[in-house]
Design a protein around this motif. Structure first.
Motif, PDB file in Angstrom:
ATOM      1  N   LEU A 197      38.025-104.302  45.041  1.00 31.90           N
ATOM      2  CA  LEU A 197      37.914-105.112  46.556  1.00 31.90           C
ATOM      3  C   LEU A 197      37.909-106.540  46.279  1.00 31.90           C
ATOM      4  O   LEU A 197      37.238-107.159  45.231  1.00 31.90           O
ATOM      5  CB  LEU A 197      36.693-104.689  47.436  1.00 31.90           C
ATOM      6  CG  LEU A 197      36.591-103.188  47.786  1.00 31.90           C
ATOM      7  CD1 LEU A 197      35.186-102.757  48.446  1.00 31.90           C
ATOM      8  CD2 LEU A 197      37.865-102.689  48.492  1.00 31.90           C
ATOM      9  N   LEU A 252      31.522-104.042  49.218  1.00 33.41           N
ATOM     10  CA  LEU A 252      31.084-103.355  50.235  1.00 33.41           C
ATOM     11  C   LEU A 252      29.792-102.910  49.771  1.00 33.41           C
ATOM     12  O   LEU A 252      29.877-101.923  48.645  1.00 33.41           O
ATOM     13  CB  LEU A 252      32.227-102.500  50.586  1.00 33.41           C
ATOM     14  CG  LEU A 252      31.674-101.215  51.560  1.00 33.41           C
ATOM     15  CD1 LEU A 252      31.609-101.911  52.689  1.00 33.41           C
ATOM     16  CD2 LEU A 252      32.823 -99.918  51.782  1.00 33.41           C
ATOM     17  N   ARG A 280      32.181-103.835  44.373  1.00 31.40           N
ATOM     18  CA  ARG A 280      33.491-104.079  44.473  1.00 31.40           C
ATOM     19  C   ARG A 280      34.338-103.309  43.596  1.00 31.40           C
ATOM     20  O   ARG A 280      35.622-103.126  44.142  1.00 31.40           O
ATOM     21  CB  ARG A 280      33.616-105.357  43.763  1.00 31.40           C
ATOM     22  CG  ARG A 280      33.153-106.702  44.408  1.00 31.40           C
ATOM     23  CD  ARG A 280      33.379-108.025  43.892  1.00 31.40           C
ATOM     24  NE  ARG A 280      34.988-108.236  43.930  1.00 31.40           N
ATOM     25  CZ  ARG A 280      35.430-109.237  43.222  1.00 31.40           C
ATOM     26  NH1 ARG A 280      34.462-110.245  42.532  1.00 31.40           N
ATOM     27  NH2 ARG A 280      36.764-109.168  43.155  1.00 31.40           N
ATOM     28  N   PHE A 320      35.687 -99.179  42.494  1.00 32.90           N
ATOM     29  CA  PHE A 320      35.528 -97.956  42.918  1.00 32.90           C
ATOM     30  C   PHE A 320      36.344 -96.922  42.203  1.00 32.90           C
ATOM     31  O   PHE A 320      37.632 -97.311  42.096  1.00 32.90           O
ATOM     32  CB  PHE A 320      35.662 -97.565  44.351  1.00 32.90           C
ATOM     33  CG  PHE A 320      34.853 -98.481  45.441  1.00 32.90           C
ATOM     34  CD1 PHE A 320      33.665 -97.801  46.180  1.00 32.90           C
ATOM     35  CD2 PHE A 320      34.800 -99.827  45.891  1.00 32.90           C
ATOM     36  CE1 PHE A 320      32.770 -98.317  46.776  1.00 32.90           C
ATOM     37  CE2 PHE A 320      34.007-100.355  46.550  1.00 32.90           C
ATOM     38  CZ  PHE A 320      32.870 -99.734  47.241  1.00 32.90           C
ATOM     39  N   LYS A 349      42.995 -97.422  57.141  1.00 34.77           N
ATOM     40  CA  LYS A 349      41.822 -97.547  56.057  1.00 34.77           C
ATOM     41  C   LYS A 349      42.103 -96.723  55.005  1.00 34.77           C
ATOM     42  O   LYS A 349      42.460 -95.523  55.113  1.00 34.77           O
ATOM     43  CB  LYS A 349      40.305 -97.516  56.698  1.00 34.77           C
ATOM     44  CG  LYS A 349      39.945 -98.380  57.730  1.00 34.77           C
ATOM     45  CD  LYS A 349      38.411 -98.218  58.176  1.00 34.77           C
ATOM     46  CE  LYS A 349      38.145 -99.490  58.969  1.00 34.77           C
ATOM     47  NZ  LYS A 349      36.936 -99.031  59.393  1.00 34.77           N
ATOM     48  N   CYS A 387      41.076 -94.073  52.177  1.00 31.81           N
ATOM     49  CA  CYS A 387      40.063 -93.128  52.208  1.00 31.81           C
ATOM     50  C   CYS A 387      39.915 -92.798  50.804  1.00 31.81           C
ATOM     51  O   CYS A 387      40.951 -92.294  50.336  1.00 31.81           O
ATOM     52  CB  CYS A 387      40.045 -91.963  52.964  1.00 31.81           C
ATOM     53  SG  CYS A 387      40.289 -92.431  54.891  1.00 31.81           S
ATOM     54  N   VAL A 405      34.172 -92.911  51.191  1.00 31.31           N
ATOM     55  CA  VAL A 405      34.108 -94.088  51.611  1.00 31.31           C
ATOM     56  C   VAL A 405      35.525 -94.752  52.108  1.00 31.31           C
ATOM     57  O   VAL A 405      36.788 -94.084  52.000  1.00 31.31           O
ATOM     58  CB  VAL A 405      33.917 -95.241  50.754  1.00 31.31           C
ATOM     59  CG1 VAL A 405      32.374 -95.259  50.223  1.00 31.31           C
ATOM     60  CG2 VAL A 405      34.944 -95.206  49.618  1.00 31.31           C
ATOM     61  N   GLU A 406      35.345 -95.355  53.226  1.00 28.32           N
ATOM     62  CA  GLU A 406      36.879 -95.958  54.024  1.00 28.32           C
ATOM     63  C   GLU A 406      36.803 -97.553  53.626  1.00 28.32           C
ATOM     64  O   GLU A 406      35.834 -98.119  54.007  1.00 28.32           O
ATOM     65  CB  GLU A 406      36.732 -95.754  55.593  1.00 28.32           C
ATOM     66  CG  GLU A 406      36.993 -94.341  55.801  1.00 28.32           C
ATOM     67  CD  GLU A 406      37.078 -93.905  57.237  1.00 28.32           C
ATOM     68  OE1 GLU A 406      37.191 -94.988  58.114  1.00 28.32           O
ATOM     69  OE2 GLU A 406      37.135 -92.826  57.582  1.00 28.32           O
ATOM     70  N   LEU A 407      37.884 -97.932  53.080  1.00 31.01           N
ATOM     71  CA  LEU A 407      38.175 -99.366  52.858  1.00 31.01           C
ATOM     72  C   LEU A 407      39.221-100.111  53.179  1.00 31.01           C
ATOM     73  O   LEU A 407      40.030 -99.289  53.516  1.00 31.01           O
ATOM     74  CB  LEU A 407      38.340 -99.322  51.131  1.00 31.01           C
ATOM     75  CG  LEU A 407      37.201 -98.389  50.396  1.00 31.01           C
ATOM     76  CD1 LEU A 407      37.633 -98.418  48.933  1.00 31.01           C
ATOM     77  CD2 LEU A 407      35.726 -99.331  50.319  1.00 31.01           C
ATOM     78  N   GLU A 408      39.072-101.321  53.949  1.00 31.77           N
ATOM     79  CA  GLU A 408      40.010-101.887  54.477  1.00 31.77           C
ATOM     80  C   GLU A 408      41.161-102.260  53.601  1.00 31.77           C
ATOM     81  O   GLU A 408      40.766-102.950  52.624  1.00 31.77           O
ATOM     82  CB  GLU A 408      39.449-103.271  55.137  1.00 31.77           C
ATOM     83  CG  GLU A 408      38.492-103.106  56.364  1.00 31.77           C
ATOM     84  CD  GLU A 408      39.128-102.649  57.597  1.00 31.77           C
ATOM     85  OE1 GLU A 408      40.204-102.685  57.705  1.00 31.77           O
ATOM     86  OE2 GLU A 408      38.467-101.971  58.491  1.00 31.77           O
ATOM     87  N   ASN A 434      41.280-105.859  52.209  1.00 35.02           N
ATOM     88  CA  ASN A 434      40.220-106.146  51.395  1.00 35.02           C
ATOM     89  C   ASN A 434      40.359-105.536  49.737  1.00 35.02           C
ATOM     90  O   ASN A 434      39.657-105.873  48.929  1.00 35.02           O
ATOM     91  CB  ASN A 434      38.694-105.563  51.770  1.00 35.02           C
ATOM     92  CG  ASN A 434      37.816-106.202  51.078  1.00 35.02           C
ATOM     93  OD1 ASN A 434      37.745-107.331  50.597  1.00 35.02           O
ATOM     94  ND2 ASN A 434      36.560-105.519  50.949  1.00 35.02           N
ATOM     95  N   VAL A 435      41.410-104.659  49.785  1.00 36.03           N
ATOM     96  CA  VAL A 435      41.749-104.251  48.371  1.00 36.03           C
ATOM     97  C   VAL A 435      42.597-105.066  47.619  1.00 36.03           C
ATOM     98  O   VAL A 435      43.604-105.784  47.951  1.00 36.03           O
ATOM     99  CB  VAL A 435      42.584-102.789  48.672  1.00 36.03           C
ATOM    100  CG1 VAL A 435      43.020-102.436  46.948  1.00 36.03           C
ATOM    101  CG2 VAL A 435      41.758-101.867  49.297  1.00 36.03           C
TER     102      VAL A 435
END
Length: 146
Positions: free
Chosen positions: A98, A102, A106, A108, A119, A121, A129-132, A135-136
């Motif tokens: 990221l 989060l 950073r 994952f 988002k 998943c 987790v759900e990530l924008e 933001n990736v």
């Protein structure tokens, strides 16, 4: 028309997907990664040569200044950039970093579950987790060897 748009239009016009484009700091080397999802066995040397030969002509006509053009397959550790990439490779293991942390984290590693409400998943060792997507910073498939 900017360079990325020109490359995207040309590569898709040939029936391939433009996965990624890299340029050297001074723009002297253009490196393209292409794919053809419906093709069994992935991209081969002939595919790369076809795209390279065609792009060489297009870039000359468009007066794009570069020294070297490289066309390649995305590889086993393919980069994921577009929303469609995250949907297509659902069920695959990914490494993801990221831009902004989060919960203090950073990096994952986990199983991609697809996209929900824009988002990404991911199932990781501690749960889902759900990530924008915005933001990736980087996301890559983890190669599987049998």
């Amino acid at each position: 028309m900017d360079l990325h748009e020109l490359l995207e239009k040309t590569v898709t016009g040939l029936g391939f997907e433009l996965v990624d484009v890299e340029q050297s700091p001074r723009g002297r080397v253009l490196r393209l990664f292409i794919d053809k999802p419906e093709k069994e066995g992935g991209i081969d040397v002939e595919d790369c040569a076809t795209v390279s030969n065609h792009l060489t002509r297009v870039l000359a006509v468009e007066n794009v200044d570069y020294d070297r053009l490289e066309v390649s397959s995305p590889g086993l550790d393919r980069v994921l950039k577009k929303l469609a990439d995250f949907e297509r490779f659902a069920g695959s293991e990914v490494n993801l970093r990221l831009r902004l942390p989060l919960a203090g984290r950073r990096n994952f590693n986990g199983i991609l579950q697809g996209v929900r409400d824009g988002k990404v998943c991911l199932t990781i060792d501690t749960g889902d987790v759900e990530l924008e997507l915005s933001n990736v910073d980087k996301a890559r498939l983890v190669p599987k060897f049998d």
